[in-house]
Design a protein around this motif. Structure first.
Motif, PDB file in Angstrom:
ATOM      1  N   GLN A 296      -8.634   6.113   2.159  1.00 41.10           N
ATOM      2  CA  GLN A 296      -9.627   5.745   3.186  1.00 41.10           C
ATOM      3  C   GLN A 296      -9.073   4.753   4.196  1.00 41.10           C
ATOM      4  O   GLN A 296      -9.816   3.980   4.785  1.00 41.10           O
ATOM      5  CB  GLN A 296     -10.871   5.155   2.518  1.00 41.10           C
ATOM      6  CG  GLN A 296     -11.615   6.161   1.658  1.00 41.10           C
ATOM      7  CD  GLN A 296     -12.750   5.487   0.908  1.00 41.10           C
ATOM      8  OE1 GLN A 296     -13.698   4.983   1.490  1.00 41.10           O
ATOM      9  NE2 GLN A 296     -12.670   5.458  -0.388  1.00 41.10           N
ATOM     10  N   GLY A 297      -7.754   4.734   4.318  1.00 39.11           N
ATOM     11  CA  GLY A 297      -7.150   3.900   5.346  1.00 39.11           C
ATOM     12  C   GLY A 297      -6.420   2.693   4.788  1.00 39.11           C
ATOM     13  O   GLY A 297      -6.665   2.267   3.655  1.00 39.11           O
ATOM     14  N   LEU A 298      -5.526   2.152   5.637  1.00 39.54           N
ATOM     15  CA  LEU A 298      -4.727   0.988   5.232  1.00 39.54           C
ATOM     16  C   LEU A 298      -5.614  -0.205   4.916  1.00 39.54           C
ATOM     17  O   LEU A 298      -5.377  -0.930   3.941  1.00 39.54           O
ATOM     18  CB  LEU A 298      -3.734   0.663   6.369  1.00 39.54           C
ATOM     19  CG  LEU A 298      -2.907  -0.592   6.214  1.00 39.54           C
ATOM     20  CD1 LEU A 298      -2.059  -0.541   4.955  1.00 39.54           C
ATOM     21  CD2 LEU A 298      -2.004  -0.782   7.440  1.00 39.54           C
ATOM     22  N   GLY A 299      -6.672  -0.408   5.725  1.00 43.48           N
ATOM     23  CA  GLY A 299      -7.574  -1.540   5.488  1.00 43.48           C
ATOM     24  C   GLY A 299      -8.219  -1.422   4.114  1.00 43.48           C
ATOM     25  O   GLY A 299      -8.251  -2.389   3.342  1.00 43.48           O
TER      26      GLY A 299
ATOM     27  N   LEU B 227       4.592  -2.655   4.155  1.00 45.49           N
ATOM     28  CA  LEU B 227       4.447  -1.202   4.151  1.00 45.49           C
ATOM     29  C   LEU B 227       5.804  -0.577   3.814  1.00 45.49           C
ATOM     30  O   LEU B 227       6.835  -0.943   4.393  1.00 45.49           O
ATOM     31  CB  LEU B 227       3.965  -0.689   5.506  1.00 45.49           C
ATOM     32  CG  LEU B 227       2.650  -1.280   6.026  1.00 45.49           C
ATOM     33  CD1 LEU B 227       2.158  -0.499   7.237  1.00 45.49           C
ATOM     34  CD2 LEU B 227       1.583  -1.320   4.950  1.00 45.49           C
ATOM     35  N   GLY B 228       5.733   0.358   2.881  1.00 44.79           N
ATOM     36  CA  GLY B 228       6.964   0.967   2.378  1.00 44.79           C
ATOM     37  C   GLY B 228       7.684   1.833   3.397  1.00 44.79           C
ATOM     38  O   GLY B 228       8.867   2.149   3.227  1.00 44.79           O
ATOM     39  N   ASP B 229       7.005   2.204   4.463  1.00 45.49           N
ATOM     40  CA  ASP B 229       7.646   3.053   5.484  1.00 45.49           C
ATOM     41  C   ASP B 229       8.644   2.282   6.327  1.00 45.49           C
ATOM     42  O   ASP B 229       9.553   2.846   6.896  1.00 45.49           O
ATOM     43  CB  ASP B 229       6.594   3.528   6.503  1.00 45.49           C
ATOM     44  CG  ASP B 229       5.634   4.496   5.921  1.00 45.49           C
ATOM     45  OD1 ASP B 229       5.718   4.728   4.716  1.00 45.49           O
ATOM     46  OD2 ASP B 229       4.801   5.018   6.688  1.00 45.49           O
TER      47      ASP B 229
ATOM     48  N   PRO C   4       0.847  -1.198   0.000  1.00 46.56           N
ATOM     49  CA  PRO C   4       0.000   0.000   0.000  1.00 46.56           C
ATOM     50  C   PRO C   4       0.886   1.253   0.000  1.00 46.56           C
ATOM     51  O   PRO C   4       1.767   1.385   0.843  1.00 46.56           O
ATOM     52  CB  PRO C   4      -0.788  -0.112   1.320  1.00 46.56           C
ATOM     53  CG  PRO C   4      -0.525  -1.500   1.829  1.00 46.56           C
ATOM     54  CD  PRO C   4       0.804  -1.902   1.285  1.00 46.56           C
ATOM     55  N   ALA C   5       0.655   2.111  -0.975  1.00 46.81           N
ATOM     56  CA  ALA C   5       1.501   3.303  -1.093  1.00 46.81           C
ATOM     57  C   ALA C   5       0.648   4.513  -1.460  1.00 46.81           C
ATOM     58  O   ALA C   5       1.106   5.412  -2.166  1.00 46.81           O
ATOM     59  CB  ALA C   5       2.577   3.061  -2.154  1.00 46.81           C
ATOM     60  N   ALA C   6      -0.593   4.520  -0.991  1.00 53.32           N
ATOM     61  CA  ALA C   6      -1.499   5.598  -1.386  1.00 53.32           C
ATOM     62  C   ALA C   6      -1.686   6.635  -0.276  1.00 53.32           C
ATOM     63  O   ALA C   6      -2.450   7.577  -0.441  1.00 53.32           O
ATOM     64  CB  ALA C   6      -2.857   5.018  -1.785  1.00 53.32           C
ATOM     65  N   GLY C   7      -0.979   6.452   0.826  1.00 54.48           N
ATOM     66  CA  GLY C   7      -1.147   7.382   1.951  1.00 54.48           C
ATOM     67  C   GLY C   7      -0.627   8.779   1.614  1.00 54.48           C
ATOM     68  O   GLY C   7       0.132   8.962   0.656  1.00 54.48           O
ATOM     69  N   LEU C   8      -1.031   9.738   2.406  1.00 50.36           N
ATOM     70  CA  LEU C   8      -0.692  11.144   2.119  1.00 50.36           C
ATOM     71  C   LEU C   8       0.700  11.533   2.612  1.00 50.36           C
ATOM     72  O   LEU C   8       1.247  12.542   2.183  1.00 50.36           O
ATOM     73  CB  LEU C   8      -1.725  12.066   2.766  1.00 50.36           C
ATOM     74  CG  LEU C   8      -3.152  11.927   2.226  1.00 50.36           C
ATOM     75  CD1 LEU C   8      -4.092  12.842   3.000  1.00 50.36           C
ATOM     76  CD2 LEU C   8      -3.201  12.244   0.735  1.00 50.36           C
ATOM     77  N   GLY C   9       1.250  10.744   3.520  1.00 46.50           N
ATOM     78  CA  GLY C   9       2.592  11.059   4.020  1.00 46.50           C
ATOM     79  C   GLY C   9       2.660  12.381   4.758  1.00 46.50           C
ATOM     80  O   GLY C   9       3.639  13.131   4.622  1.00 46.50           O
ATOM     81  N   THR C  10       1.644  12.668   5.547  1.00 45.04           N
ATOM     82  CA  THR C  10       1.583  13.996   6.196  1.00 45.04           C
ATOM     83  C   THR C  10       2.739  14.227   7.173  1.00 45.04           C
ATOM     84  O   THR C  10       3.165  15.364   7.353  1.00 45.04           O
ATOM     85  CB  THR C  10       0.250  14.193   6.954  1.00 45.04           C
ATOM     86  OG1 THR C  10      -0.081  12.984   7.613  1.00 45.04           O
ATOM     87  CG2 THR C  10      -0.871  14.541   6.005  1.00 45.04           C
ATOM     88  N   ARG C  11       3.265  13.120   7.747  1.00 44.74           N
ATOM     89  CA  ARG C  11       4.376  13.314   8.693  1.00 44.74           C
ATOM     90  C   ARG C  11       5.623  13.842   7.988  1.00 44.74           C
ATOM     91  O   ARG C  11       6.542  14.302   8.638  1.00 44.74           O
ATOM     92  CB  ARG C  11       4.705  11.983   9.409  1.00 44.74           C
ATOM     93  CG  ARG C  11       3.724  11.629  10.508  1.00 44.74           C
ATOM     94  CD  ARG C  11       3.987  10.233  11.001  1.00 44.74           C
ATOM     95  NE  ARG C  11       3.817   9.249   9.936  1.00 44.74           N
ATOM     96  CZ  ARG C  11       4.389   8.040   9.922  1.00 44.74           C
ATOM     97  NH1 ARG C  11       5.160   7.665  10.903  1.00 44.74           N
ATOM     98  NH2 ARG C  11       4.169   7.220   8.924  1.00 44.74           N
TER      99      ARG C  11
HETATM  100  P1  UTP Z   1       0.674   5.593   7.292  1.00 38.28           P
HETATM  101  O1  UTP Z   1      -0.325   6.228   8.151  1.00 38.28           O
HETATM  102  O2  UTP Z   1       1.992   5.202   7.869  1.00 38.28           O
HETATM  103  O3  UTP Z   1       1.030   6.445   6.030  1.00 38.28           O
HETATM  104  O4  UTP Z   1       0.008   4.362   6.592  1.00 38.28           O
HETATM  105  P2  UTP Z   1       0.541   7.824   5.564  1.00 38.28           P
HETATM  106  O5  UTP Z   1      -0.912   7.978   5.799  1.00 38.28           O
HETATM  107  O6  UTP Z   1       1.037   7.984   4.172  1.00 38.28           O
HETATM  108  O7  UTP Z   1       1.482   8.722   6.476  1.00 38.28           O
HETATM  109  P3  UTP Z   1       1.157   9.878   7.510  1.00 38.28           P
HETATM  110  O8  UTP Z   1       0.730   9.155   8.752  1.00 38.28           O
HETATM  111  O9  UTP Z   1       0.105  10.719   6.856  1.00 38.28           O
HETATM  112  O10 UTP Z   1       2.483  10.558   7.639  1.00 38.28           O
HETATM  113  C1  UTP Z   1       0.645   3.097   6.481  1.00 38.28           C
HETATM  114  C2  UTP Z   1       0.759   2.660   5.040  1.00 38.28           C
HETATM  115  O11 UTP Z   1      -0.523   2.553   4.457  1.00 38.28           O
HETATM  116  C3  UTP Z   1      -0.601   3.262   3.248  1.00 38.28           C
HETATM  117  C4  UTP Z   1       0.497   4.317   3.336  1.00 38.28           C
HETATM  118  O12 UTP Z   1       0.935   4.667   2.041  1.00 38.28           O
HETATM  119  C5  UTP Z   1       1.550   3.617   4.172  1.00 38.28           C
HETATM  120  O13 UTP Z   1       2.402   2.822   3.384  1.00 38.28           O
HETATM  121  N1  UTP Z   1      -1.947   3.843   3.133  1.00 38.28           N
HETATM  122  C6  UTP Z   1      -2.489   4.505   4.169  1.00 38.28           C
HETATM  123  C7  UTP Z   1      -2.640   3.693   1.948  1.00 38.28           C
HETATM  124  O14 UTP Z   1      -2.155   3.090   0.971  1.00 38.28           O
HETATM  125  N2  UTP Z   1      -3.890   4.221   1.855  1.00 38.28           N
HETATM  126  C8  UTP Z   1      -4.468   4.888   2.893  1.00 38.28           C
HETATM  127  O15 UTP Z   1      -5.622   5.330   2.748  1.00 38.28           O
HETATM  128  C9  UTP Z   1      -3.741   5.042   4.073  1.00 38.28           C
END
Ligand code: UTP
Length: 290
Positions: free
Chosen positions: A110-113, A132-134, A12-19
């Motif tokens: 919409q979340g990791l799930g 998880l790529g992190d 999963p690599a669709a997160g926003l990476g806000t940190r």
């Molecule tokens: P994280 O919460 O660590 O990533 O989610 P994030 O949301 O990118 O980072 P912050 O917290 O805003 O800094 C864990 C993993 O799940 C993926 C993220 O890309 C990350 O690899 N993820 C998360 C998704 O693919 N989709 C989502 O909706 C949320």
């Protein structure tokens, strides 16, 4: 449970990476470089070293660079040939030849799930890995390989864990678990980011999982939780009521590279380990007289 070879991995690599803002405003955090490779390449290489042949990457807006990285770049190769730099080409080709890559777009984070649920139709009816790529884990036996070796002896869903300091439990999913054998714990329950006084243990979930297709049915039934996201932890807790599940203590140095400090620590470790740069980098660090 049926024992089957695990050949598919979801990243999963669709997160926003806000940190990691502002760097993640227009660039995927998965493409941040650890020395000379983007984070996600380390994770893909780990999966391939564990026997995975199909990589399913969940992407979203602004993540195009990930697809380009694992694709063949004919234009770049042509320019390299014309400028006498063709010796770079085999190394570049190795990246795209490593595995079969598929991409699925998660239209909203919409979340990791939810991200994992997006891969349902490509996984079908077989166990699969999630990375998880992190989370970058450095060990002579790649983290996922360690887990697949355990799975082959104990075919059950397995979650990668490591012990963390009590002061850090509030940042992790924490296991309520019973010791089984060696580094395996039978999971009773998972608690998402507990306060230190509520944490059932110091066994923290890190970003490696071996899951079974039943997780998709559970994710489909999971109601959005915190931040209106479909939480993997909720579905995993449902799975513990149906199946025996284990936590496995992964060996190796693990870095949360989605966090600025974790990323710097990983950079120092990988810089020192790099065969070409390590010596000079070490000399430089010594000169800083910390
Ligand atoms: P994280 O919460 O660590 O990533 O989610 P994030 O949301 O990118 O980072 P912050 O917290 O805003 O800094 C864990 C993993 O799940 C993926 C993220 O890309 C990350 O690899 N993820 C998360 C998704 O693919 N989709 C989502 O909706 C949320």
């Amino acid at each position: 449970m049926r024992k089957e070879k695990i050949t598919k991995a979801v990243i999963p690599a669709a997160g926003l990476g806000t940190r990691f803002l502002p760097v993640t405003k227009a660039s995927p955090k998965e493409m941040l470089p650890l020395v000379d490779k983007p984070l996600i390449q380390y994770v893909v290489e780990e999966a391939v070293a564990a026997g995975i042949s199909q990589i399913i990457i969940i992407t979203g807006r602004g993540k195009r660079a990930i697809e380009d990285h694992f694709d063949i770049s004919f234009e770049l190769e042509e320019i390299l040939k014309q400028t006498g730099k063709e010796h770079y080409i085999p190394g570049l080709r190795r990246i795209s030849d490593m595995a079969d890559f598929c991409y699925i777009r998660q239209s909203q984070p919409q979340g990791l799930g939810h991200a994992i649920l997006c891969a349902k139709h490509l996984i079908g009816d077989e166990p699969f890995a999630v990375l998880l790529g992190d989370d970058i884990v450095d060990h002579s036996t790649p983290a996922l390989k360690q887990m697949i070796d355990v799975y082959e002896r104990t075919p059950a869903p397995i979650i990668g864990i490591q012990r963390v300091d009590k002061s850090e439990v509030h940042q992790y999913g924490i296991l309520d678990a019973t010791p089984a054998i060696d580094d395996l714990y039978k999971i009773n329950h998972l608690v998402e980011k507990p306060a230190v006084e509520d944490a059932p243990s110091d066994l923290a979930v890190i970003g490696r999982y071996i899951l079974i297709p039943e997780i998709f049915d559970l994710l489909e039934k999971t109601k959005p939780g915190k931040n209106n996201e479909i939480q993997l932890t909720d579905a995993l807790n449902d799975l513990t009521t149906l199946r025996t599940m284990y936590g496995y203590v992964i060996k190796g140095d693990r870095y949360d590279a989605g966090d600025k400090l974790g990323f710097l620590q990983a950079t120092v470790k990988m810089g020192l380990k790099n065969p070409k740069l390590g010596g000079a980098f070490k000399q430089y660090l010594k000169k800083l007289a910390l």
